[in-house]
Scaffold this active site. Structure first.
Site, short mmCIF file in Angstrom:
data_model
loop_
_atom_site.label_atom_id
_atom_site.label_comp_id
_atom_site.label_asym_id
_atom_site.label_seq_id
_atom_site.Cartn_x
_atom_site.Cartn_y
_atom_site.Cartn_z
N ASP A 45 -9.68 -17.10 0.85
CA ASP A 45 -11.74 -17.10 1.71
C ASP A 45 -11.50 -17.90 2.46
O ASP A 45 -10.78 -19.10 2.53
CB ASP A 45 -12.51 -17.85 0.42
CG ASP A 45 -12.28 -16.38 -0.78
OD1 ASP A 45 -12.24 -14.54 -0.56
OD2 ASP A 45 -12.74 -17.18 -2.08
N ASP A 51 -9.85 -21.12 -5.63
CA ASP A 51 -10.16 -20.77 -7.49
C ASP A 51 -8.84 -20.67 -8.00
O ASP A 51 -8.83 -19.04 -8.56
CB ASP A 51 -11.08 -20.51 -7.63
CG ASP A 51 -12.28 -20.46 -6.73
OD1 ASP A 51 -12.15 -21.96 -6.29
OD2 ASP A 51 -13.14 -19.99 -6.32
N ASP A 101 -6.68 -15.56 -7.16
CA ASP A 101 -7.72 -16.09 -6.34
C ASP A 101 -9.25 -15.85 -6.96
O ASP A 101 -9.39 -14.52 -6.51
CB ASP A 101 -7.96 -15.75 -4.99
CG ASP A 101 -9.49 -16.91 -4.64
OD1 ASP A 101 -9.70 -17.92 -4.97
OD2 ASP A 101 -9.87 -16.49 -3.35
N ASP A 103 -12.70 -14.59 -7.72
CA ASP A 103 -14.21 -14.96 -7.13
C ASP A 103 -15.58 -14.55 -7.84
O ASP A 103 -15.17 -13.28 -8.85
CB ASP A 103 -14.41 -13.16 -5.65
CG ASP A 103 -13.04 -13.76 -5.13
OD1 ASP A 103 -13.16 -15.10 -4.76
OD2 ASP A 103 -12.47 -13.25 -3.97
N ASP A 109 -8.88 -11.14 -5.85
CA ASP A 109 -7.67 -11.05 -4.86
C ASP A 109 -6.72 -11.46 -5.00
O ASP A 109 -5.97 -12.75 -5.60
CB ASP A 109 -8.00 -12.06 -3.33
CG ASP A 109 -9.49 -11.83 -2.55
OD1 ASP A 109 -9.60 -10.80 -2.82
OD2 ASP A 109 -9.91 -13.22 -2.24
N SER A 404 10.77 27.25 -7.71
CA SER A 404 8.73 27.69 -6.64
C SER A 404 9.11 29.84 -7.33
O SER A 404 9.52 29.64 -8.52
CB SER A 404 9.92 27.38 -5.30
OG SER A 404 7.74 27.73 -4.39
N ASP A 687 6.63 21.51 -7.96
CA ASP A 687 7.40 21.56 -7.21
C ASP A 687 7.81 20.62 -6.82
O ASP A 687 7.72 20.18 -6.14
CB ASP A 687 6.94 22.60 -5.83
CG ASP A 687 8.03 23.79 -5.51
OD1 ASP A 687 9.44 23.61 -5.46
OD2 ASP A 687 7.63 25.22 -5.46
#
Length: 859
Positions: A45, A51, A101, A103, A109, A404, A687
């Site tokens: 931040d 933190d 971190d 928040d 984060d 296919s 496919d």
């Protein structure tokens, strides 16, 4: 079914484990991880220091994510927090440590993510490692690891060297419903064991609920995992005016009970005033595996090969005009070699078991490999097969692979158990009728109502339906006049006596947030099995779609009708932006900067062993990169099925497994935790043309011993692009395959057939490449028969131009164009008869030489 390490056979196949038992060593360890501190953590931040807290995840030991406390506003946080794990050294244990971190308003984060291989640690030692997170900013994380031997906890594992199946415990939780209902009159009692098959189960308190009378719930868990039982009590919804806030908070309380500490067979009282009784009992679950863990072919396919060789031997002898019979998988000397009848038995006695160990196959294994292309490939394949039938070569074919549009052809043919023994005129006329009919009827009111009812029924059966299932129903309407009740396992009747070539359908499993260029896993579908040859794991075809856990089938779902499988194998709506980018541009660097994880190996100062995976650091993407990645790799819809690999863990030496190494081609293959995440999620099958429009891979499995591959190309646009892609792909994987070099002149003016052979590598198959091209067919209506001036228009056919009437987007052809395409592909096979026979003759001669050499070496 894999190797059981408690059995004599398992010990013989695992000398390391045998040596460990002889030394009285246990494979179980106690791992202590002490998160010490971090240094110089930069701000996440702008205004405040980070933190920081650390999370730890070791999925082979526990499904829980552990975490340290948060150290606020500190760039040098100190935690000194220890975590203990009980691990099994026979599986690959990778511990993932993330620094976050915290928040309080926005999402936390993720700053760094480390993956560390526990196998690097030495027993009875403590190792302190300083992980260099960013050398430029001197950001570091200090962690202390201690590995100790713990008393033996009996557990037999089953492994094929790649996957490991662990033992399962069945945990029975009995609930005293009477006491519970005295306090709770509505809501749900929620019980959760992370990592178990059931994960979460609920008991409703509503009087009219069918679940309200249940008083016993079962969970199936990995026997020695560190699991917890979380109990969340129902919410109280009837409040008196005197109800306090404290009572309200307690009314939605949860209790977490470590299963290793539960008083098994005893009563546990929880809830308010301990009035709620819970009884927990555990027992070993002795059920065997329903997933076949082996890279070998299943018994049924081996039986097919034994019977099919008789058809092939007779057909090859006829078309090559051989004087002698081709021998099946002979062993030793045969009387056909001549010699004295008295001496021969003496020789056999002399060499004994040595001769019996010499396999001498003489019958060539020839396969047809087709590519996709919608209605064009559906139609063109009939012409190619007709040409092979006219040359008496259909009985020389052992395998047919498709994806296919060619899966539509194959599924139609294999409705008839003897299709290759009959003239193909009738199925071609039926295909002509379906291709040329108006497709507006597929979207009539009655058909839309039919689609709705079928999708509703499929949902009731337990499937997660999607637009791909609707597409499968549309395919059914396009190539059938009525509901098609056939299923894949019905096709067993067409191969049980070896009377037809063995069909293999191909798809790929993708992972969300990854392009097909970064992550894909081949899946093959046969009448007997569905499986992944990369992992060496297969289930019965009738069980595909059922739910599995740790190799055991837990919930049986009805087998899907073939139309739903066709929708999956040809899911043209599962594209992403990266698919179109790779078609238009060969440079992927720019897009990979936005769609690939940023991973770098870092030094952990520990001495590695050959089995160890390097410690790597994953730098999280920013919000812009993450959003752009979602856009680039997002797919409108995919067919999702329960993953039959769910619960499996990876063997400690999985990267050394021969089968896994052969097909190790994904950015996640060296990240075991991410692979385990993948097997926990649903299979997203699409496919295989979204990676490479080819069905080669099943034919390159060494167990199938394919000698010759007829590459029938039906793709639109460039006819050589898919071949070039696949040749480069197998070259990187070092899978035996011939070089497929073409001159610039040939690329501009393609001929009808090219032969590619590697004279120096007998393990590489001979490949005959048949591009979808109109070369001499313009002038000849049959081999050696020129067109008259009045018939020149019949050869005027544009098969690959931009305005071609056979483009992939065309779902209906005119009768004239259907006939032209069938005639052209039929002609291209007939006109190259000599090249096919020459390749077969070369293989037969090569096998004779190998036989002589092997017998000579034996003596």
């Amino acid at each position: 079914m894999g190797t059981n390490l408690s059995s004599p056979e398992g010990l013989a196949n695992n000398p390391e484990h045998l040596a460990r038992l002889q030394r009285n060593e246990t494979p179980f360890r106690l791992l202590t991880v002490r998160v010490m501190r971090a240094r110089n953590i930069h701000k996440a931040d702008t205004l405040t220091e980070s933190d920081c807290y650390v999370t730890l995840w070791l999925p082979t030991a526990s499904s829980e994510i552990a975490r340290t406390k948060t150290i606020p506003n500190c760039k040098d946080p100190v935690w000194n927090h220890a975590f203990c794990y009980r691990i099994d050294s026979r599986v690959k244990n990778i511990i993932q440590m993330k620094i976050w971190d915290e928040d309080y308003i926005t999402k936390d984060d993720e700053l760094f993510s480390l993956c560390f291989d526990v196998a690097k640690l030495r027993i009875e030692q403590t190792s302190r490692v300083s992980f260099k997170l960013d050398p430029q900013t001197n950001e570091e994380l200090d962690v202390e690891f201690t590995l100790q031997t713990i008393p033996h906890r009996p557990e037999n594992i089953i492994t094929n060297g790649t996957l490991v199946s662990r033992e399962i415990s069945c945990l029975e939780v009995q609930v005293d419903i009477g006491k519970l209902k005295q306090e709770y009159t509505q809501g749900d009692l929620i019980l959760t064991i992370k990592g178990s098959y059931e994960e979460t189960q609920k008991i409703s308190m509503a009087p009219d609920s069918s679940l309200s009378n249940r008083n016993s719930i079962e969970f199936h868990c990995i026997k020695n995992n560190q699991s917890c039982l979380e109990v969340i009590l129902p919410k109280k919804t009837l409040w008196s005016k005197l109800t306090s806030c404290t009572e309200r908070a307690r009314s939605n309380a949860s209790v977490t009970l470590p299963l290793t500490e539960l008083p098994i067979h005893e009563k546990i009282s929880i809830g308010e005033d301990k009035t709620f009784d819970l009884h927990v009992k555990a027992r070993d679950w002795q059920r065997g595996l329903d997933v076949r863990l082996s890279s070998d072919l299943c018994v049924e396919e081996q039986n097919f090969l034994s019977k099919r060789r008789k058809y092939v031997a007779a057909a090859v002898k006829k078309v090559l005009q051989l004087n002698a019979e081709l021998q099946d998988d002979e062993v030793g000397l045969s009387s056909e070699r001549g010699g004295n009848h008295i001496i021969l038995p003496l020789l056999l006695l002399f060499v004994g078991s040595l001769l019996l160990a010499v396999p001498v196959p003489q019958v060539p294994v020839v396969a047809i490999m087709t590519t996709g292309g919608g209605t064009r490939s559906f139609t063109a394949m009939y012409g190619s097969l007709l040409g092979l039938q006219k040359l008496n070569l259909l009985d020389c074919i052992t395998y047919i692979t498709g994806l296919s549009g060619t899966t539509w052809t194959m599924a139609k043919l294999y409705e008839d158990a003897d299709w290759s023994q009959k003239y193909l005129e009738e199925p071609i006329n039926e295909a002509r009728k379906q291709v040329t009919k108006s497709k507006f009827s597929c979207f009539s009111k009655d058909r839309l109502k039919y689609y709705y009812n079928e999708l509703e029924q499929r949902t009731k059966e337990g499937y997660n339906t999607s637009f791909i299932d609707l597409w499968g129903l549309v395919i059914e309407s396009m190539i059938h006049d009525k509901k098609d009740n056939h299923i894949l396992s019905d096709q067993q009747a067409a191969v049980t006596e070896g009377q037809n070539p063995f069909p293999i359908y191909l798809g790929i499993n993708l992972k969300s947030n990854y392009s097909a260029q970064d992550f894909r896993e081949w899946l093959e579908f046969t009448p007997y099995e569905v499986g992944s040859f990369k992992y060496g794991a297969f289930i019965r075809s009738e069980d595909f779609g059922s739910e599995y856990f740790m190799g055991r089938r837990m919930k049986k779902l009805p087998e899907s009708r073939i139309c739903f499988m066709q929708g999956t194998w040809s899911s043209i709506f599962s594209f992403d932006f990266m698919f179109f980018w790779n078609m238009a541009n060969s440079s992927e660097d720019f897009w990979h900067n936005w769609t690939r994880d940023r991973i770098q190996d870092i030094d952990d100062s520990l001495l590695p062993s050959p089995l160890d995976i390097k410690t790597h650091l994953v730098v999280p993407q920013g919000q812009l990169s993450s959003t752009l990645r979602d856009v680039l790799t997002g797919r409108p819809t995919m067919a999702e099925y329960p993953n039959f690999l769910k619960g499996f863990q990876l063997h400690d030496d999985y990267l050394g497994s021969e089968a896994f190494s052969a097909w190790k081609d994904s950015v996640l293959d060296s990240q075991p935790n991410r692979l385990m995440e993948t097997v926990e999620t649903a299979l997203s099958v699409v496919d295989s043309g979204f990676f490479i429009n080819t069905s080669f891979p099943p034919l390159l499995r060494p167990q199938r011993k394919v000698d010759i591959i007829l590459h029938l190309n039906y793709s639109g646009g460039s006819q050589t692009w898919n071949l070039d892609q696949f040749a480069a792909y197998v070259s990187e994987l070092e899978i035996p395959f011939p070089k497929t070099e073409l001159s610039e002149e040939d690329r501009k003016n393609l001929k009808e057939c090219y032969v590619f052979e590697d004279q120096d590598d007998v393990a590489a198959p001979i490949v005959l490449f048949f591009p979808l091209t109109n070369d001499t067919f313009k002038k000849y209506k049959a081999p050696g028969v020129e067109r008259s001036p009045a018939d020149m228009e019949g050869g005027n056919i544009d098969v690959s131009g931009y305005f071609s009437p056979f483009s992939t987007s065309q779902i209906a052809f005119s009768e004239e164009n259907f006939d032209r395409l069938v005639k052209m592909t039929d002609y291209n096979i007939l006109n190259n008869k000599d090249k096919i026979l020459e390749a077969m003759r070369a293989v037969v001669e090569r096998k004779k030489q190998q036989k002589s050499q092997s017998l000579g070496c034996t003596f």
